[in-house]
Design an enzyme around this catalytic site. Structure first.
Site, PDB file in Angstrom:
ATOM      1  N   LYS A 111       0.831  -1.206   0.000  1.00 11.53           N
ATOM      2  CA  LYS A 111       0.000   0.000   0.000  1.00 11.53           C
ATOM      3  C   LYS A 111       0.867   1.257   0.000  1.00 11.53           C
ATOM      4  O   LYS A 111       0.627   2.190  -0.774  1.00 11.53           O
ATOM      5  CB  LYS A 111      -0.929   0.003   1.219  1.00 11.53           C
ATOM      6  CG  LYS A 111      -1.951   1.134   1.186  1.00 11.53           C
ATOM      7  CD  LYS A 111      -2.801   1.167   2.445  1.00 11.53           C
ATOM      8  CE  LYS A 111      -2.089   1.911   3.535  1.00 11.53           C
ATOM      9  NZ  LYS A 111      -2.920   2.178   4.714  1.00 11.53           N
ATOM     10  N   ASP A 136      -6.726   1.095   0.868  1.00 14.11           N
ATOM     11  CA  ASP A 136      -6.767   1.135   2.334  1.00 14.11           C
ATOM     12  C   ASP A 136      -8.160   0.735   2.791  1.00 14.11           C
ATOM     13  O   ASP A 136      -8.978   0.274   1.994  1.00 14.11           O
ATOM     14  CB  ASP A 136      -6.371   2.528   2.844  1.00 14.11           C
ATOM     15  CG  ASP A 136      -7.440   3.576   2.546  1.00 14.11           C
ATOM     16  OD1 ASP A 136      -8.361   3.301   1.736  1.00 14.11           O
ATOM     17  OD2 ASP A 136      -7.372   4.673   3.128  1.00 14.11           O
TER      18      ASP A 136
END
Length: 211
Positions: free
Chosen positions: A120, A138
């Site tokens: 991420k 997320d």
């Protein structure tokens, strides 16, 4: 959800916010990298409070390395998991100096090899600092993608792969920011604000609210 509906959703989000960006404060790729590492399980607002004091003092790998772990902790101790984050950031700064001439690499594998940097974080840095069409998923993006049925998936990797597949190229660089902001302020976790949502009529969530 069909292609036409997805394109209309993205078009509306783009019209509302033509030039979206992260809410983290940064002025160069290194500052962004540090801010994103700090943002894990923390709010952008909380990170900004810390980095607004840290970056004027140390905003290069060498400057943060000079602070040392204990010195760095003094600036980030208000952020969750600050002990492990401080250790990771010092390791990352050392690696940037020794392996990348003090520069943040654009390459995913090189980014993910840095301490405290996962998929991420690498996606955020590649997208926001360097303009690559990567999509960091997320909790907000995962929720919005599933709740609306825009890009459903059982985990963040599945949602990322689905988004990369269904989002047309013209929207790819910005879709991460549109979805995260939509999840943060409109399609919130506890009770979505469907009544004030610009894509409510296109969303396939069955339990809409009047908020």
């Amino acid at each position: 959800m069909n292609k036409a509906k997805r394109v209309e959703i993205l078009t509306r989000l783009r019209n509302e916010n033509p030039h979206p960006t992260t809410e983290l404060n940064y002025s160069n790729p290194f500052e962004l990298l540090i801010a994103v590492i700090l943002s894990a399980q923390a709010t952008d607002k909380g990170v900004n409070k810390a980095t607004d004091k840290l970056f004027p003092v140390a905003n290069t790998p060498q400057a943060i390395l000079n602070l040392g772990v204990d010195g760095l902790k003094e600036y980030i101790k208000t952020i969750g998991l600050f002990n492990s984050k401080a250790e990771n950031i010092i390791k990352t700064c050392r690696d940037l100096i020794e392996k990348h001439n003090g520069e943040v690499p654009e390459d995913r594998d090189a980014l993910e090899a840095l301490a405290g940097v996962g998929r991420k974080t690498a996606n955020v840095v590649m997208n926001t600092a360097f303009g690559h069409p990567t999509i960091a998923v997320d909790t907000h993006i995962f929720r919005v993608s599933n709740r609306t049925n825009f890009a459903p998936g059982k985990n963040v990797v599945q949602v990322e792969e689905k988004l990369l597949k269904v989002v047309p190229d013209e929207f790819k660089v910005d879709v991460h920011h549109w979805l995260i902001l939509h999840g943060r302020y409109t399609c919130v976790a506890r009770k979505p604000r469907c009544g004030s949502c610009i894509i409510e009529d296109l969303c396939e969530f069955k339990e809409k609210t009047d908020m």
